[in-house]
Design a protein around this motif. Structure first.
Motif, short mmCIF file in Angstrom:
data_model
loop_
_atom_site.label_atom_id
_atom_site.label_comp_id
_atom_site.label_asym_id
_atom_site.label_seq_id
_atom_site.Cartn_x
_atom_site.Cartn_y
_atom_site.Cartn_z
N THR A 42 0.82 -1.22 0.00
CA THR A 42 0.00 0.00 0.00
C THR A 42 0.85 1.26 0.00
O THR A 42 0.32 2.37 -0.01
CB THR A 42 -0.92 0.04 1.23
OG1 THR A 42 -0.13 0.09 2.43
CG2 THR A 42 -1.82 -1.17 1.29
N GLU A 43 2.16 1.10 -0.03
CA GLU A 43 3.05 2.26 0.14
C GLU A 43 2.90 3.28 -0.97
O GLU A 43 2.84 4.48 -0.72
CB GLU A 43 4.49 1.78 0.24
CG GLU A 43 5.49 2.91 0.45
CD GLU A 43 6.92 2.41 0.57
OE1 GLU A 43 7.83 3.25 0.61
OE2 GLU A 43 7.12 1.17 0.59
N ASP A 44 2.84 2.82 -2.22
CA ASP A 44 2.74 3.76 -3.34
C ASP A 44 1.48 4.62 -3.22
O ASP A 44 1.53 5.83 -3.43
CB ASP A 44 2.70 2.99 -4.67
CG ASP A 44 3.96 2.18 -4.89
OD1 ASP A 44 4.97 2.77 -5.30
OD2 ASP A 44 3.92 0.97 -4.65
N ALA A 45 0.39 3.97 -2.86
CA ALA A 45 -0.87 4.71 -2.76
C ALA A 45 -0.86 5.66 -1.57
O ALA A 45 -1.36 6.79 -1.66
CB ALA A 45 -2.04 3.74 -2.65
N ARG A 46 -0.31 5.22 -0.45
CA ARG A 46 -0.31 6.07 0.75
C ARG A 46 0.49 7.35 0.52
O ARG A 46 0.15 8.41 1.05
CB ARG A 46 0.27 5.30 1.93
CG ARG A 46 -0.64 4.19 2.45
CD ARG A 46 -0.01 3.46 3.62
NE ARG A 46 -0.78 2.29 4.00
CZ ARG A 46 -1.84 2.31 4.82
NH1 ARG A 46 -2.21 3.45 5.36
NH2 ARG A 46 -2.49 1.20 5.10
N THR A 47 1.55 7.26 -0.26
CA THR A 47 2.40 8.43 -0.52
C THR A 47 2.09 9.09 -1.86
O THR A 47 2.76 10.04 -2.24
CB THR A 47 3.88 8.01 -0.48
OG1 THR A 47 4.12 7.01 -1.49
CG2 THR A 47 4.26 7.45 0.88
N ASN A 48 1.09 8.55 -2.56
CA ASN A 48 0.73 9.04 -3.90
C ASN A 48 1.95 9.08 -4.81
O ASN A 48 2.15 10.01 -5.59
CB ASN A 48 0.08 10.42 -3.83
CG ASN A 48 -0.67 10.76 -5.11
OD1 ASN A 48 -1.08 9.87 -5.86
ND2 ASN A 48 -0.84 12.05 -5.38
N ASN A 49 2.76 8.02 -4.73
CA ASN A 49 3.94 7.89 -5.57
C ASN A 49 3.54 7.18 -6.86
O ASN A 49 3.20 6.00 -6.84
CB ASN A 49 5.02 7.09 -4.83
CG ASN A 49 6.31 7.00 -5.62
OD1 ASN A 49 6.34 7.23 -6.82
ND2 ASN A 49 7.38 6.64 -4.94
N THR A 50 3.58 7.88 -7.97
CA THR A 50 3.09 7.33 -9.23
C THR A 50 4.20 6.80 -10.14
O THR A 50 3.93 6.41 -11.28
CB THR A 50 2.29 8.40 -9.99
OG1 THR A 50 3.17 9.49 -10.32
CG2 THR A 50 1.13 8.92 -9.15
N GLU A 51 5.43 6.76 -9.67
CA GLU A 51 6.54 6.36 -10.54
C GLU A 51 6.36 4.94 -11.06
O GLU A 51 6.54 4.67 -12.25
CB GLU A 51 7.86 6.49 -9.78
CG GLU A 51 8.27 7.93 -9.48
CD GLU A 51 9.61 8.02 -8.78
OE1 GLU A 51 10.28 6.97 -8.65
OE2 GLU A 51 9.99 9.12 -8.36
N ARG A 52 6.04 4.03 -10.17
CA ARG A 52 5.88 2.63 -10.58
C ARG A 52 4.69 2.49 -11.52
O ARG A 52 4.74 1.80 -12.53
CB ARG A 52 5.71 1.76 -9.33
CG ARG A 52 5.60 0.27 -9.61
CD ARG A 52 5.33 -0.47 -8.30
NE ARG A 52 5.13 -1.89 -8.54
CZ ARG A 52 5.95 -2.84 -8.15
NH1 ARG A 52 7.04 -2.52 -7.48
NH2 ARG A 52 5.70 -4.11 -8.39
N ARG A 53 3.59 3.15 -11.19
CA ARG A 53 2.40 3.10 -12.02
C ARG A 53 2.69 3.64 -13.42
O ARG A 53 2.31 3.04 -14.43
CB ARG A 53 1.28 3.91 -11.37
CG ARG A 53 -0.07 3.81 -12.11
CD ARG A 53 -0.84 5.09 -11.96
NE ARG A 53 -0.16 6.20 -12.61
CZ ARG A 53 -0.44 7.47 -12.41
NH1 ARG A 53 -1.37 7.80 -11.52
NH2 ARG A 53 0.21 8.43 -13.04
N ASP A 54 3.35 4.78 -13.49
CA ASP A 54 3.63 5.39 -14.78
C ASP A 54 4.57 4.52 -15.62
O ASP A 54 4.44 4.45 -16.85
CB ASP A 54 4.22 6.78 -14.59
CG ASP A 54 3.23 7.75 -13.96
OD1 ASP A 54 2.02 7.43 -13.92
OD2 ASP A 54 3.66 8.82 -13.48
#
Length: 430
Positions: free
Chosen positions: A364-376
């Motif tokens: 859940t880390e990416d979502a909690r920090t709104n880190n979009t690098e992996r998603r992009d």
């Protein structure tokens, strides 16, 4: 690690040094990039104002999209592997009941954070969020009743008996972790598949749906030992059945009991007259999109001995309904997992012809920090299935993070593998 999340023992008198799951979704200390928890149980309907969406792909020369199709591909036909869709991870999962979750949070807050997600029903994921890839965790239950009781419940004042009649019946069960993180939107493989099949039949023009299956074999004490956790509470933990060739045959039967041959994309169909399945996907390619609409295909995530049992005497999956998670160079290699979307070999494998699943967030880390690098990175990769826990923003914490294509698209032209003739309008499900 095989029993993803089976280390959900945590609270109740355990010393939790760190728990990881085979799919990573319940990992606490060193979560592999393969797994992440899912979205939430009370997700809002698609919000067109969300700020995190993938751009629309197009193959026209005038495009200004940040993702473009592969100009070296000249085929006019759109094939199954020319499309990119969004999937859900641990698609059945619901957050543990408050009494259990509070116990986890008190003694192992990192683990609690990692499993704080829930999904809406499979039907709603299909209908409202355009999900076209699912992941189901399977526990063999030959006689029935193996998971009808929850060993940890009495410790926090809950009933040990589940009271779910379906759990008393024989057949593969679906949950993340027995005895602890067991809440699910569908209790058995057959019930999960029946739900998907009903929607598929009612929507015969849908893009093909991938259903990934992961086997769970470890008991809570075994999973604890693998993670270096000292288990200090002796409870009547459920002991999962080990997967055998006979159980794999039974799995094939369960799959085919729900989906008829006209609804399945099977290895035999893809292999055709080629010597091996891998040769077929590398040289001849996958079925066309038109021939694949309204159908589903299955793939198992497990490798090593389970994969070896499944391909024994059937090196190219002859007669099997399920694709394996293959390794390039093996006869059965057709579907390959690249859990890290930045893997340097991913795009080359996609261009070669393999079907690929990757992850957009973990846990859940990416979502909690709104880190979009992996998603992009996943959006711009050649992966065909982008697995996320957040097709809608979380209801458990504040974040704008979401994984969604622009304009509510269900699928789009794959930015690496699609031919120049592919435009997203050709992928609509009318």
């Amino acid at each position: 690690m095989r029993n993803s999340g089976s280390v959900v023992l945590i609270a109740f008198g355990l010393v939790a040094a760190g728990c990881a799951s085979s799919d990573g979704s319940a990992s606490v200390v060193t979560a592999p990039p393969t797994d992440a928890p899912s979205a939430d149980s009370t997700v809002a309907p698609p919000d067109t104002t969300a700020t995190t969406v993938a751009p629309t792909t197009t193959a026209t020369a005038a495009t200004t999209s940040t993702t473009t199709t592969n100009p070296s591909v000249v085929s006019e036909e759109i094939d199954l592997n020319h499309v990119q869709v969004i999937g859900s991870h641990n698609s059945f999962h619901l957050v543990p009941q408050p009494a259990l979750f509070d116990g986890i949070a008190a003694l192992a807050p990192d683990l609690a954070s990692g499993i704080e997600y829930s999904h809406v029903s499979l039907t709603e994921q299909l209908e409202s969020y355009g999900i076209r890839q699912f992941e189901l965790d399977l526990f063999a239950d030959t006689e029935g009743g193996l998971y009808a009781n929850r060993a940890a419940n009495p410790v926090v004042g809950l009933e040990e008996a589940s009271g779910v009649p379906e759990l008393d019946e024989p057949g593969f069960k679906v949950m993340h972790t027995q005895d602890f993180d067991y809440e699910t939107t569908c209790f058995s493989l057959v019930s999960c598949l029946t739900e998907i099949q009903a929607w598929s039949t009612a929507n015969p023009r849908h893009l093909p749906i991938m259903i990934m299956l992961e086997f769970k074999e470890l008991s809570v004490p075994e999973a604890a030992a693998e993670e270096g956790i000292e288990l200090t509470l002796d409870l009547p933990w459920a002991i999962p059945e080990r997967i055998t060739p006979e159980l794999l045959d039974a799995l094939d039967v369960e799959v085919r009991s729900v989906f008829g041959p006209e609804q399945l994309i099977e290895p035999d169909e893809v292999r055709g007259g080629a010597d091996t399945l891998e040769q077929a996907v590398l040289e001849s390619g996958w079925p066309t999109l038109d021939d694949s609409r309204g159908k589903v295909l299955f793939a198992m995530t497990d490798g090593d001995e389970i994969r070896d049992m499944y391909v024994a005497d059937r090196p190219s999956l002859q007669g099997r309904p399920i694709f394996t998670s293959g390794t390039p160079g093996q006869s059965d290699a057709a579907f390959v997992r690249f859990d890290n979307p930045t893997d340097a070999e991913l795009d080359a494998a996609a261009r070669s012809g393999y079907l690929i699943r990757t992850r957009t967030d973990s846990p859940t880390e990416d979502a909690r920090t709104n880190n979009t690098e992996r998603r992009d990175a996943a959006f711009s990769s050649g992966a065909h299935y982008l697995s996320t826990d957040y097709y809608a923003p979380s209801e458990f914490f504040e974040s704008e993070y979401v994984v969604r294509f622009a304009d509510g698209q269900v699928g789009r032209c794959n930015p690496v593998t699609a031919p120049a003739s592919c435009v997203d309008d050709r992928l609509v499900e009318r």
